[in-house]
Design a protein around this motif. Structure first.
Motif, PDB file in Angstrom:
ATOM      1  N   GLN A 105       0.829  -1.202   0.000  1.00 57.74           N
ATOM      2  CA  GLN A 105       0.000   0.000   0.000  1.00 57.74           C
ATOM      3  C   GLN A 105       0.864   1.253   0.000  1.00 57.74           C
ATOM      4  O   GLN A 105       1.714   1.438   0.875  1.00 57.74           O
ATOM      5  CB  GLN A 105      -0.945   0.024   1.205  1.00 57.74           C
ATOM      6  N   GLY A 144      -2.244   7.111   0.315  1.00 59.22           N
ATOM      7  CA  GLY A 144      -3.385   7.600  -0.453  1.00 59.22           C
ATOM      8  C   GLY A 144      -3.964   6.598  -1.427  1.00 59.22           C
ATOM      9  O   GLY A 144      -4.878   6.930  -2.186  1.00 59.22           O
ATOM     10  N   LYS A 145      -3.444   5.379  -1.422  1.00 59.44           N
ATOM     11  CA  LYS A 145      -3.917   4.342  -2.343  1.00 59.44           C
ATOM     12  C   LYS A 145      -4.491   3.178  -1.557  1.00 59.44           C
ATOM     13  O   LYS A 145      -4.221   3.004  -0.374  1.00 59.44           O
ATOM     14  CB  LYS A 145      -2.771   3.839  -3.229  1.00 59.44           C
ATOM     15  N   GLY A 146      -5.263   2.350  -2.257  1.00 57.88           N
ATOM     16  CA  GLY A 146      -5.740   1.133  -1.625  1.00 57.88           C
ATOM     17  C   GLY A 146      -4.676   0.047  -1.690  1.00 57.88           C
ATOM     18  O   GLY A 146      -3.738   0.131  -2.492  1.00 57.88           O
TER      19      GLY A 146
END
Lengths: 115, 112
Positions: free
Chosen positions: B38, B41-43
Motif C-alpha cells: 500500500q 493515499g492508495k488502496g
C-alpha cells in the motif's frame, strides 16, 4: 478494464451527521467487501456481499453502520449519527472467485474525518 | 483478538539489500495467505500470495516462505529498490470468497 472506484475520496462530517460512501466494483465481480482502516493500522473487515445478498455483517461496529447493494453491483456504506471514532479510511474491495480466484481488488478508499 | 501478528512495525533497508517481514497466525482454518502493498493515499494492492500446500513461492524479487507447523509466513524482497518503499500487510483468509484478516502493517523505507 477499470478498477474499483470509490466516492467521495474525502469526506468531512460534523459529529452527528449521516454520511453515505459509494463503491463501484469491477464489472462482473460478484463479491464485494467493505473494510475500515484506522490510521497506521491494517484494514479491518466490516461486511461482505455476494451479488445483492449481504452474507456477513459481523464486522459492522454498531447499528449506526448500514450497507446495501440492491442490484448486485454498486454498494453504499451508510453511517448514521457519525462520531469521532468513525474517522478512518473506508476501503471497498471486489473479487470474483470464478475468474480471479481469491484475489480481492481494492479501491483507493474514502477518507472520513468526523469533527 | 489479533489473529495475524506482523513484525517489524517499520524497517529501513539499503538499496540492493534484502527486506524481510514476518507474520504469524492463530486460526488453523486459514488457507490462503496474501501479501498486500500500500502506497500513501492508495488502496492495498496484491503483491503475492500462497496456499499452505507449498512452502515457498517466488515471483520476481518477491518470495513468500511458509511454515505450516509453526503457523508463520514471511515476505522476502530481494534487491530492494527505493520504489519498494511502502507499507506491507500480510493477510489470511479461510475458504473462498471470504473476508481477509490483516496484520498491522510494516512500513518499509529503502534508502539510496
Amino acid at each position: 478494464g477499470a478498477g474499483v472506484s470509490q466516492s467521495p475520496r474525502y469526506k468531512v462530517a460534523k459529529r452527528g451527521q449521516d454520511v453515505a460512501l459509494r463503491c463501484d466494483p469491477i464489472s462482473g465481480h460478484v463479491s464485494l467487501f467493505w473494510y475500515q482502516q484506522a490510521l497506521g493500522q491494517g484494514p479491518e473487515f466490516l461486511t461482505y456481499f455476494q451479488n445483492e445478498a449481504q452474507l456477513d455483517k459481523s464486522g459492522l461496529p454498531s447499528d449506526r453502520f448500514f450497507a446495501e447493494r440492491p442490484e448486485g453491483s454498486v454498494s453504499t456504506l451508510k453511517i448514521q449519527r457519525t462520531q469521532q471514532e468513525d474517522s478512518a479510511v473506508y476501503l471497498c474491495a471486489s473479487s470474483d472467485f470464478r475468474s480471479a480466484g481469491e484475489t480481492q481488488y481494492f479501491g483507493p478508499g474514502t477518507r472520513l474525518l468526523v469533527l | 483478538q489479533q489473529q495475524v501478528k506482523q513484525s517489524p512495525q517499520s524497517l529501513i533497508v539499503q538499496k540492493g539489500g534484502i527486506s524481510i517481514i514476518n507474520c504469524a497466525y492463530e486460526n488453523t482454518a486459514f488457507d490462503y495467505f496474501p501479501w498486500y502493498q500500500q502506497f500513501p493515499g492508495k488502496g492495498p494492492a496484491l503483491l503475492i500470495a500462497i496456499r499452505p500446500d507449498v512452502s515457498e513461492k517466488k515471483e520476481g524479487r518477491f518470495t513468500i516462505s511458509f511454515n505450516k507447523s509453526a503457523k508463520q509466513f514471511s515476505l522476502h524482497i530481494m534487491d530492494s529498490q527505493p520504489g519498494d518503499s511502502a507499507t506491507y500487510f500480510c493477510a489470511a483468509m479461510a475458504g473462498t470468497a471470504s473476508k481477509l484478516t490483516f496484520g498491522t502493517g510494516t512500513r518499509l523505507q529503502v534508502t539510496l
